[in-house]
Design an enzyme around this catalytic site. Structure first.
Site, PDB file in Angstrom:
ATOM      1  N   ASP A  82       0.918  -0.993   0.113  1.00 46.54           N
ATOM      2  CA  ASP A  82       0.312   0.161  -0.214  1.00 46.54           C
ATOM      3  C   ASP A  82       1.080   1.127  -0.050  1.00 46.54           C
ATOM      4  OD1 ASP A  82       1.244  -0.971   2.909  1.00 46.54           O
ATOM      5  OD2 ASP A  82      -0.815   0.311   3.619  1.00 46.54           O
ATOM      6  N   GLU A 140      -0.976  -2.334   5.014  1.00 44.55           N
ATOM      7  CA  GLU A 140       0.708  -2.216   6.459  1.00 44.55           C
ATOM      8  C   GLU A 140       0.272  -1.119   7.179  1.00 44.55           C
ATOM      9  OE1 GLU A 140       3.320  -1.103   8.231  1.00 44.55           O
ATOM     10  OE2 GLU A 140       3.031  -0.029   7.098  1.00 44.55           O
TER      11      GLU A 140
END
Ligand SMILES: [Zn+2]
Ligand SMILES: [Zn+2]
Length: 411
Positions: A82, A140
């Site tokens: 991400d 994350e």
């Protein structure tokens, strides 16, 4: 022993660096926020399938590929996927093409690096034996991605790993790999607190319980948790990152919201700090005559990343042999990761290491002037710009070196 077997593979990573950098630049150009990594997941699937591997989706945007290569140890390498809600300010030729979103934490370097490791292991099957699991984990940055994959049956859908590995690009000499046994990244908790006052006209403070004054004294008192309640030398951070109350100069609001971030390396310290926060907030509310109990919401919990000592020793020896002076002992970082939730779901040892990503000349120049922290943009900065080469190549090589150390320890 590991060095003799992994050296040709590390060389192969180097030789394939143009392929790696092409994927890196694509991923950097097209960042996606947590749990929205749809195009990223498809891209990763395409690359893996192009290497002849089957892929599976786990946790919606998580992608896993398994390289089966005979009997032996099972190694899992993980990369997070991400990006962040940050507007890029790097002047890179391959800067983000998505307004307001940027790979400002370097997760694109992790993905490209892991792809490089997968390609090398796939193309050099005769150099090793065992099973390699490449795991691309979403989300994350809000600590939800590892849990999403576990909730989607990760532990039943892939073989149980004997070792799990992850790394993180950081400020440091580009390509330097550093690892340490034990606590490596801190635990982190986000705490949202709402405290209640009594609203009134700004001209009539005597009719109010002013939540701005209440919140202000809470903020100051919270500073004593680390300064006065935590043993000197024990690591803890309590940050009030956001404080909201009121809307106008002539209105006394009826509530205030505080958002706190807490970091520790030790579960006992963590519990003491969280308890102290609640105690202080409740006592300050009482002192202010608050009409309602404060409310606490705990989210984004990251556990301590605590590297297994034996696995560390194995990996460190492999890094030393592979990278020479570029293999160093890591200093624990105050950042946090949800990676360890994955090995913990299997009860498997793990190690997480750092890879330096700053131009070497720039780094040593800043270091000589004691100006690293002020001059070199770190993770989450709009100007965070890892030098692609050698950072991405070294990430790939470090995954290969770590995996080969475990495969080589099978007897
Ligand atoms: Zn981050
Ligand atoms: Zn990160």
């Amino acid at each position: 022993m590991e060095s003799t077997t992994s050296q040709p593979l590390l060389q192969a990573v180097e030789t394939g660096s143009a392929w790696l950098l092409e994927h890196y630049e694509h991923l950097h150009r097209h960042p996606e926020l947590s749990m929205e990594e749809h195009d990223t997941a498809e891209y990763i699937e395409d690359v893996l399938q192009g290497l002849g591997l089957e892929t599976q989706r786990i946790g919606e945007t998580g992608v896993v590929a398994i390289i089966e290569n005979g009997d032996g140890r099972v190694v899992l390498g993980r990369a997070d996927m991400d990006a962040l809600p940050v507007t890029e300010d790097t002047a890179l030729e391959y800067a983000s093409e998505t307004p307001g979103v940027m790979h400002a934490c370097g997760h694109d370097t992790h993905m490209a690096g892991l792809l490089g490791a997968v390609r090398t292991l796939t193309e050099h099957r005769s150099a090793w034996q065992g099973t390699y699991i490449a795991l691309f984990q979403p989300s994350e940055e809000d600590a939800s991605g590892a849990r999403a994959m576990i909730a989607d049956g990760l532990a039943d859908r892939i073989p149980r790993p004997d070792a799990c590995f992850a790394c993180h690009a950081m400020v440091g000499p580009a390509g330097q790999v550093s690892v340490r046994p034990g606590p490596t990244l801190s635990s982190a908790d986000s705490v949202r607190i709402t405290v209640f006052g009594r609203g009134a006209h700004g001209s009539m403070p005597h009719l109010s319980v002013d939540p701005v004054v209440l919140a202000s004294s809470i903020v100051l008192r919270l500073q004593t948790i680390v300064a006065r309640e935590t043993e000197p030398g024990t690591f803890a951070v309590v940050t009030v990152g956001a404080l909201h109350a009121g809307s106008s100069s002539n209105i006394i609001a009826d509530r205030a919201e505080l958002q706190l971030n807490v970091r520790t390396y030790d579960e006992n310290v963590r519990e003491r700090v969280l308890a102290a926060i609640e105690r202080i907030v409740r006592a300050e509310c009482e002192a202010a005559g608050s009409p309602r109990e404060p409310e606490f919401t705990y989210d984004d919990h990251y556990p301590v990343t605590d590297n297994d000592a034996d696995l560390h020793d194995l990996v460190r020896a492999s890094f030393d042999a592979a990278f020479g002076d570029d293999s160093q002992t890591a200093t624990p970082a105050t950042a946090s990761e949800d990676f360890c939730a994955i090995p913990e779901a299997f009860g498997t040892p793990y190690a997480c290491w750092f890879v330096g990503s700053t131009d070497r000349e720039r780094y040593s120049d800043a270091e000589a002037r004691g100006a690293v922290s002020t001059e070199i943009p770190g993770n989450h900065s709009p100007a965070f710009a890892p030098v692609a080469e050698p950072t991405v190549v070294r990430i790939a090589q470090s995954h290969v070196a770590a995996a080969m150390a475990v495969f080589g320890s099978a007897e």
